[in-house]
Design an enzyme around this catalytic site. Structure first.
Site, PDB file in Angstrom:
ATOM      1  N   CYS A 196       0.875  -1.212   0.087  1.00 30.91           N
ATOM      2  CA  CYS A 196       0.088  -0.053   0.049  1.00 30.91           C
ATOM      3  C   CYS A 196       0.902   1.226   0.090  1.00 30.91           C
ATOM      4  CB  CYS A 196      -0.824   0.053   1.196  1.00 30.91           C
ATOM      5  SG  CYS A 196      -1.946  -1.393   1.394  1.00 30.91           S
ATOM      6  N   CYS A 201      -1.263   5.130  13.008  1.00 31.47           N
ATOM      7  CA  CYS A 201      -1.653   4.395  12.002  1.00 31.47           C
ATOM      8  C   CYS A 201      -0.927   4.580  10.695  1.00 31.47           C
ATOM      9  CB  CYS A 201      -3.137   4.718  11.522  1.00 31.47           C
ATOM     10  SG  CYS A 201      -3.795   3.654  10.618  1.00 31.47           S
TER      11      CYS A 201
END
Length: 368
Positions: free
Chosen positions: A119, A342
Protein backbone atom coordinates in the site's frame (compact mmCIF):
# COMPACT_ATOMS: atom_id res chain seq x y z
CA UNK A 1 11.39 -35.72 27.18
CA UNK A 2 13.83 -35.35 24.29
CA UNK A 3 13.81 -32.32 22.03
CA UNK A 4 13.48 -28.59 22.53
CA UNK A 5 11.08 -27.32 25.21
CA UNK A 6 7.56 -26.62 23.91
CA UNK A 7 6.47 -22.98 24.02
CA UNK A 8 3.10 -23.08 25.78
CA UNK A 9 2.10 -19.67 24.47
CA UNK A 10 0.00 -20.13 21.38
CA UNK A 11 -1.34 -23.57 22.28
CA UNK A 12 -5.12 -23.66 22.12
CA UNK A 13 -7.01 -25.20 25.03
CA UNK A 14 -7.37 -28.57 23.26
CA UNK A 15 -3.69 -28.55 22.28
CA UNK A 16 -2.61 -27.77 25.83
CA UNK A 17 -4.85 -30.52 27.18
CA UNK A 18 -3.30 -32.96 24.70
CA UNK A 19 0.22 -31.82 25.61
CA UNK A 20 -0.15 -32.38 29.38
CA UNK A 21 -1.93 -35.70 28.80
CA UNK A 22 0.65 -37.10 26.37
CA UNK A 23 3.76 -35.79 28.13
CA UNK A 24 2.79 -36.24 31.78
CA UNK A 25 -0.42 -38.26 31.89
CA UNK A 26 -2.13 -35.23 33.47
CA UNK A 27 -5.87 -34.57 33.50
CA UNK A 28 -7.44 -31.79 31.35
CA UNK A 29 -7.98 -29.58 34.42
CA UNK A 30 -4.19 -29.14 34.64
CA UNK A 31 -4.25 -27.48 31.22
CA UNK A 32 -7.04 -25.18 32.37
CA UNK A 33 -4.99 -24.24 35.43
CA UNK A 34 -2.03 -23.48 33.20
CA UNK A 35 -4.11 -21.23 30.94
CA UNK A 36 -5.28 -19.18 33.91
CA UNK A 37 -1.72 -18.72 35.11
CA UNK A 38 -0.50 -17.73 31.66
CA UNK A 39 -3.26 -15.48 30.43
CA UNK A 40 -5.20 -14.28 33.45
CA UNK A 41 -2.20 -13.73 35.74
CA UNK A 42 0.59 -13.33 33.19
CA UNK A 43 2.91 -15.73 35.03
CA UNK A 44 5.69 -17.42 33.05
CA UNK A 45 7.57 -19.07 35.93
CA UNK A 46 6.25 -22.59 36.52
CA UNK A 47 7.63 -22.56 40.08
CA UNK A 48 5.28 -19.68 40.89
CA UNK A 49 2.17 -21.59 39.80
CA UNK A 50 1.39 -22.59 43.36
CA UNK A 51 -1.80 -24.61 42.84
CA UNK A 52 0.02 -27.05 40.56
CA UNK A 53 1.58 -30.15 42.11
CA UNK A 54 5.32 -29.79 42.77
CA UNK A 55 6.13 -32.81 40.57
CA UNK A 56 4.06 -31.40 37.71
CA UNK A 57 5.84 -28.04 37.98
CA UNK A 58 9.20 -29.79 37.81
CA UNK A 59 8.09 -31.72 34.74
CA UNK A 60 6.93 -28.53 33.06
CA UNK A 61 10.25 -26.83 33.75
CA UNK A 62 12.03 -29.64 31.86
CA UNK A 63 9.66 -30.03 28.92
CA UNK A 64 8.07 -26.60 28.37
CA UNK A 65 8.79 -22.90 28.30
CA UNK A 66 6.96 -19.59 28.06
CA UNK A 67 8.95 -17.66 25.48
CA UNK A 68 8.03 -14.06 24.66
CA UNK A 69 9.60 -11.54 22.28
CA UNK A 70 12.47 -9.43 23.60
CA UNK A 71 11.98 -5.70 24.03
CA UNK A 72 14.64 -3.81 22.09
CA UNK A 73 13.28 -0.32 22.66
CA UNK A 74 10.30 1.38 24.26
CA UNK A 75 9.01 4.86 23.45
CA UNK A 76 6.34 6.85 25.26
CA UNK A 77 4.27 9.57 23.67
CA UNK A 78 3.15 12.74 25.38
CA UNK A 79 -0.44 11.50 24.95
CA UNK A 80 0.25 8.28 26.87
CA UNK A 81 0.67 6.00 23.86
CA UNK A 82 3.47 3.46 24.21
CA UNK A 83 5.38 1.75 21.40
CA UNK A 84 7.71 -1.23 21.69
CA UNK A 85 10.22 -2.53 19.20
CA UNK A 86 10.35 -6.29 19.69
CA UNK A 87 13.07 -8.66 18.53
CA UNK A 88 11.50 -11.74 16.92
CA UNK A 89 14.77 -13.54 16.11
CA UNK A 90 18.44 -12.63 15.73
CA UNK A 91 17.83 -9.76 13.31
CA UNK A 92 14.10 -9.21 12.68
CA UNK A 93 12.04 -6.68 14.58
CA UNK A 94 8.38 -5.72 14.76
CA UNK A 95 6.50 -2.93 16.51
CA UNK A 96 3.55 -3.03 18.89
CA UNK A 97 1.53 -0.07 20.21
CA UNK A 98 -0.65 0.46 23.28
CA UNK A 99 -3.24 3.25 23.19
CA UNK A 100 -4.83 4.16 26.54
CA UNK A 101 -8.26 5.78 26.73
CA UNK A 102 -10.35 6.67 29.80
CA UNK A 103 -12.66 3.70 29.21
CA UNK A 104 -10.42 1.25 27.34
CA UNK A 105 -6.90 0.16 26.53
CA UNK A 106 -6.23 -0.89 22.94
CA UNK A 107 -3.25 -3.01 21.95
CA UNK A 108 -2.27 -2.83 18.28
CA UNK A 109 -0.31 -5.96 17.36
CA UNK A 110 1.55 -7.24 14.30
CA UNK A 111 1.00 -10.43 12.32
CA UNK A 112 4.05 -10.41 10.02
CA UNK A 113 7.61 -9.12 9.87
CA UNK A 114 7.02 -6.43 7.28
CA UNK A 115 4.26 -6.60 4.68
CA UNK A 116 4.00 -7.53 1.01
CA UNK A 117 0.74 -5.70 0.27
CA UNK A 118 2.64 -2.60 -0.94
CA UNK A 119 0.00 0.00 0.00
CA UNK A 120 1.61 3.21 -1.18
CA UNK A 121 0.68 5.37 1.82
CA UNK A 122 1.92 2.96 4.52
CA UNK A 123 5.37 3.04 6.10
CA UNK A 124 5.29 -0.68 6.89
CA UNK A 125 4.86 -1.49 3.20
CA UNK A 126 8.07 0.35 2.38
CA UNK A 127 10.03 -2.04 4.61
CA UNK A 128 9.31 -5.07 2.45
CA UNK A 129 8.37 -8.50 3.82
CA UNK A 130 10.37 -11.19 5.58
CA UNK A 131 8.08 -13.79 7.17
CA UNK A 132 4.87 -14.62 9.01
CA UNK A 133 4.75 -14.59 12.78
CA UNK A 134 3.92 -17.84 14.56
CA UNK A 135 0.91 -18.24 16.86
CA UNK A 136 3.28 -18.04 19.84
CA UNK A 137 4.85 -14.82 18.53
CA UNK A 138 1.42 -13.23 18.04
CA UNK A 139 0.09 -14.27 21.45
CA UNK A 140 3.47 -13.42 22.98
CA UNK A 141 2.95 -9.76 22.10
CA UNK A 142 -0.17 -9.63 24.25
CA UNK A 143 1.50 -11.56 27.07
CA UNK A 144 4.42 -9.14 27.01
CA UNK A 145 2.21 -6.03 26.91
CA UNK A 146 0.12 -7.32 29.80
CA UNK A 147 3.31 -7.75 31.83
CA UNK A 148 4.59 -4.28 30.96
CA UNK A 149 1.25 -2.63 31.72
CA UNK A 150 0.51 -4.50 34.94
CA UNK A 151 0.96 -1.49 37.22
CA UNK A 152 -0.34 1.22 34.91
CA UNK A 153 -4.08 0.90 35.57
CA UNK A 154 -4.67 -0.26 39.11
CA UNK A 155 -8.07 -1.84 39.57
CA UNK A 156 -8.76 -1.92 35.82
CA UNK A 157 -7.99 -4.20 32.94
CA UNK A 158 -5.08 -2.68 31.01
CA UNK A 159 -5.91 -4.37 27.69
CA UNK A 160 -9.59 -4.31 26.79
CA UNK A 161 -9.25 -4.40 22.99
CA UNK A 162 -6.84 -6.11 20.59
CA UNK A 163 -6.55 -4.93 17.00
CA UNK A 164 -4.56 -6.51 14.16
CA UNK A 165 -3.56 -3.13 12.77
CA UNK A 166 0.18 -3.32 13.27
CA UNK A 167 2.71 -4.65 10.77
CA UNK A 168 1.55 -7.13 8.15
CA UNK A 169 -1.63 -8.37 6.46
CA UNK A 170 -3.36 -10.67 8.98
CA UNK A 171 -5.25 -12.70 6.38
CA UNK A 172 -2.00 -13.47 4.57
CA UNK A 173 -0.99 -15.25 7.79
CA UNK A 174 -4.39 -16.88 8.26
CA UNK A 175 -3.05 -20.18 9.63
CA UNK A 176 -1.51 -18.46 12.66
CA UNK A 177 -3.74 -15.42 13.16
CA UNK A 178 -7.01 -17.34 13.58
CA UNK A 179 -5.72 -19.65 16.38
CA UNK A 180 -4.28 -16.59 18.15
CA UNK A 181 -7.65 -14.83 18.01
CA UNK A 182 -9.31 -17.90 19.51
CA UNK A 183 -6.96 -17.67 22.50
CA UNK A 184 -7.81 -13.99 22.87
CA UNK A 185 -11.52 -14.87 23.07
CA UNK A 186 -11.25 -18.10 25.09
CA UNK A 187 -12.73 -17.63 28.57
CA UNK A 188 -9.60 -19.29 29.96
CA UNK A 189 -7.43 -17.14 27.69
CA UNK A 190 -7.77 -13.36 27.56
CA UNK A 191 -11.57 -13.66 27.67
CA UNK A 192 -12.28 -10.81 25.23
CA UNK A 193 -15.62 -10.55 23.49
CA UNK A 194 -15.69 -10.95 19.72
CA UNK A 195 -16.41 -7.24 19.34
CA UNK A 196 -13.17 -6.40 21.14
CA UNK A 197 -10.91 -8.34 18.78
CA UNK A 198 -10.58 -6.60 15.42
CA UNK A 199 -8.95 -7.96 12.28
CA UNK A 200 -8.01 -5.33 9.72
CA UNK A 201 -7.41 -6.48 6.14
CA UNK A 202 -6.52 -4.84 2.86
CA UNK A 203 -9.00 -7.16 1.16
CA UNK A 204 -7.99 -10.81 0.68
CA UNK A 205 -11.43 -11.95 -0.46
CA UNK A 206 -11.04 -15.76 -0.32
CA UNK A 207 -9.77 -15.52 3.24
CA UNK A 208 -12.72 -13.31 4.26
CA UNK A 209 -15.09 -16.08 3.13
CA UNK A 210 -13.00 -18.64 5.01
CA UNK A 211 -12.97 -16.44 8.10
CA UNK A 212 -16.78 -16.31 8.00
CA UNK A 213 -16.84 -20.11 8.41
CA UNK A 214 -14.30 -20.38 11.22
CA UNK A 215 -14.39 -17.48 13.66
CA UNK A 216 -16.29 -14.38 14.65
CA UNK A 217 -14.42 -11.13 15.27
CA UNK A 218 -14.90 -7.50 14.32
CA UNK A 219 -13.88 -6.92 10.71
CA UNK A 220 -12.17 -3.76 9.46
CA UNK A 221 -11.30 -3.23 5.80
CA UNK A 222 -8.70 -0.80 4.44
CA UNK A 223 -10.72 0.74 1.62
CA UNK A 224 -9.16 4.22 1.07
CA UNK A 225 -10.82 4.88 -2.31
CA UNK A 226 -14.35 4.90 -3.76
CA UNK A 227 -13.40 3.50 -7.17
CA UNK A 228 -11.19 0.77 -8.60
CA UNK A 229 -8.90 3.04 -10.60
CA UNK A 230 -7.71 4.93 -7.53
CA UNK A 231 -7.75 1.91 -5.21
CA UNK A 232 -5.58 -0.03 -7.70
CA UNK A 233 -2.94 2.65 -7.11
CA UNK A 234 -3.30 2.96 -3.34
CA UNK A 235 -4.03 -0.68 -2.43
CA UNK A 236 -2.61 -2.96 -5.16
CA UNK A 237 -4.46 -6.10 -4.00
CA UNK A 238 -7.51 -4.37 -5.52
CA UNK A 239 -6.23 -5.40 -8.94
CA UNK A 240 -6.95 -9.00 -7.96
CA UNK A 241 -10.02 -8.41 -5.77
CA UNK A 242 -11.82 -5.22 -6.91
CA UNK A 243 -14.17 -3.22 -4.72
CA UNK A 244 -17.44 -4.90 -5.77
CA UNK A 245 -16.00 -8.35 -5.05
CA UNK A 246 -14.59 -7.16 -1.73
CA UNK A 247 -17.86 -5.61 -0.57
CA UNK A 248 -19.81 -8.77 -1.45
CA UNK A 249 -17.43 -10.75 0.76
CA UNK A 250 -17.88 -8.23 3.60
CA UNK A 251 -21.68 -8.46 3.53
CA UNK A 252 -21.40 -12.25 3.43
CA UNK A 253 -19.19 -12.18 6.53
CA UNK A 254 -21.80 -10.17 8.43
CA UNK A 255 -24.60 -12.47 7.32
CA UNK A 256 -22.73 -15.57 8.43
CA UNK A 257 -21.54 -14.16 11.74
CA UNK A 258 -24.55 -12.04 12.64
CA UNK A 259 -22.23 -9.06 12.85
CA UNK A 260 -23.29 -5.50 13.49
CA UNK A 261 -21.24 -3.76 10.83
CA UNK A 262 -17.97 -3.65 8.93
CA UNK A 263 -15.63 -0.75 9.60
CA UNK A 264 -14.08 0.71 6.45
CA UNK A 265 -10.81 2.52 7.07
CA UNK A 266 -10.18 5.50 4.82
CA UNK A 267 -6.90 7.39 5.12
CA UNK A 268 -7.30 11.03 4.11
CA UNK A 269 -4.75 12.05 1.46
CA UNK A 270 -4.66 15.65 0.31
CA UNK A 271 -5.84 16.04 -3.28
CA UNK A 272 -5.94 12.28 -3.82
CA UNK A 273 -9.10 10.82 -2.25
CA UNK A 274 -10.59 13.64 -0.18
CA UNK A 275 -12.97 15.55 -2.47
CA UNK A 276 -16.70 15.96 -1.80
CA UNK A 277 -17.41 14.08 -5.04
CA UNK A 278 -15.36 11.14 -3.78
CA UNK A 279 -17.25 11.24 -0.49
CA UNK A 280 -20.54 11.03 -2.38
CA UNK A 281 -19.22 8.13 -4.45
CA UNK A 282 -18.20 6.33 -1.26
CA UNK A 283 -21.65 6.92 0.20
CA UNK A 284 -23.26 5.34 -2.86
CA UNK A 285 -21.15 2.22 -2.33
CA UNK A 286 -22.06 1.80 1.32
CA UNK A 287 -25.51 3.32 1.81
CA UNK A 288 -28.09 0.80 2.96
CA UNK A 289 -25.47 -1.62 4.25
CA UNK A 290 -24.26 -2.20 7.86
CA UNK A 291 -21.12 -0.14 7.44
CA UNK A 292 -19.27 2.62 9.21
CA UNK A 293 -16.37 4.66 7.87
CA UNK A 294 -13.35 5.56 9.97
CA UNK A 295 -11.62 8.56 8.43
CA UNK A 296 -7.91 8.50 9.29
CA UNK A 297 -5.77 11.64 8.95
CA UNK A 298 -2.67 10.57 7.01
CA UNK A 299 0.40 10.13 9.18
CA UNK A 300 3.56 11.08 7.27
CA UNK A 301 6.78 9.09 7.18
CA UNK A 302 10.18 9.74 5.57
CA UNK A 303 10.15 9.62 1.78
CA UNK A 304 6.38 9.70 1.31
CA UNK A 305 4.85 11.79 -1.46
CA UNK A 306 1.51 12.15 0.30
CA UNK A 307 0.24 14.92 2.55
CA UNK A 308 -2.50 14.92 5.16
CA UNK A 309 -5.85 16.43 4.23
CA UNK A 310 -6.67 19.55 6.24
CA UNK A 311 -9.10 19.38 9.14
CA UNK A 312 -11.83 21.34 7.29
CA UNK A 313 -11.55 19.03 4.27
CA UNK A 314 -11.83 15.94 6.49
CA UNK A 315 -14.84 17.44 8.25
CA UNK A 316 -16.52 18.21 4.92
CA UNK A 317 -15.89 14.65 3.74
CA UNK A 318 -17.41 13.29 6.96
CA UNK A 319 -20.44 15.56 6.63
CA UNK A 320 -21.05 14.41 3.06
CA UNK A 321 -21.19 10.80 4.30
CA UNK A 322 -23.43 11.59 7.27
CA UNK A 323 -25.84 13.55 5.12
CA UNK A 324 -26.27 10.46 2.95
CA UNK A 325 -26.94 8.10 5.80
CA UNK A 326 -23.46 6.58 6.18
CA UNK A 327 -22.04 6.54 9.70
CA UNK A 328 -18.61 8.16 9.72
CA UNK A 329 -16.10 9.14 12.40
CA UNK A 330 -12.68 10.79 12.35
CA UNK A 331 -9.94 8.86 14.10
CA UNK A 332 -8.00 10.83 16.63
CA UNK A 333 -4.29 10.59 15.82
CA UNK A 334 -2.33 9.07 18.71
CA UNK A 335 1.40 8.56 19.22
CA UNK A 336 2.45 10.63 16.24
CA UNK A 337 5.44 12.08 18.10
CA UNK A 338 6.94 8.57 18.42
CA UNK A 339 5.90 7.34 14.95
CA UNK A 340 3.28 5.06 16.52
CA UNK A 341 0.27 6.37 14.60
CA UNK A 342 -1.66 4.45 11.96
CA UNK A 343 0.54 3.56 8.98
CA UNK A 344 3.79 4.60 10.65
CA UNK A 345 5.04 1.30 12.08
CA UNK A 346 8.29 0.28 10.45
CA UNK A 347 10.03 -2.28 12.65
CA UNK A 348 13.24 -3.82 11.40
CA UNK A 349 12.91 -6.02 8.33
CA UNK A 350 16.09 -7.72 7.14
CA UNK A 351 16.36 -10.21 4.25
CA UNK A 352 13.13 -8.91 2.80
CA UNK A 353 11.49 -10.59 -0.17
CA UNK A 354 11.36 -9.00 -3.59
CA UNK A 355 7.61 -9.62 -3.89
CA UNK A 356 5.80 -6.29 -4.09
CA UNK A 357 2.16 -6.15 -5.09
CA UNK A 358 2.69 -2.82 -6.80
CA UNK A 359 4.64 -4.72 -9.44
CA UNK A 360 3.03 -8.15 -9.30
CA UNK A 361 -0.28 -9.33 -7.87
CA UNK A 362 -0.62 -12.90 -9.06
CA UNK A 363 1.31 -15.55 -7.15
CA UNK A 364 1.68 -13.81 -3.79
CA UNK A 365 1.99 -16.41 -1.03
CA UNK A 366 -1.02 -16.43 1.27
CA UNK A 367 -1.58 -18.92 4.09
CA UNK A 368 -4.85 -20.78 4.28
Amino acid sequence: MAGDPVNLLGLARTELEAFVAERFGAKPFRARQLMKWLYRRGVADFAAMTDLAQEFRSQLAEAATVAVPEIVEEQRSTDGTRKWMLRMDRVQGIEMVYIPEPDRGTLCISSQVGCAMDCSFCSTAQQGFNRNLSVAEIVGQVFLAQRELRDTRLGARAITNIVFMGMGEPLANYRNVVPAMRIFMDDLGYDLSRRRVTLSTSGLVPQIYKLAEETNVALAVSLHAPDDVLRNELVPINRKHPIAELLTACWHYLDEQNGRSVTFEYVMLEGINDSPAQARALARLLKGHPAKVNLIPFNPFPGTRYRRSSAPVIQRFRDELLQRGVLATVRRTRGEDIDAACGQLAGRVIDRTTVRLGNKVIGVAVQT
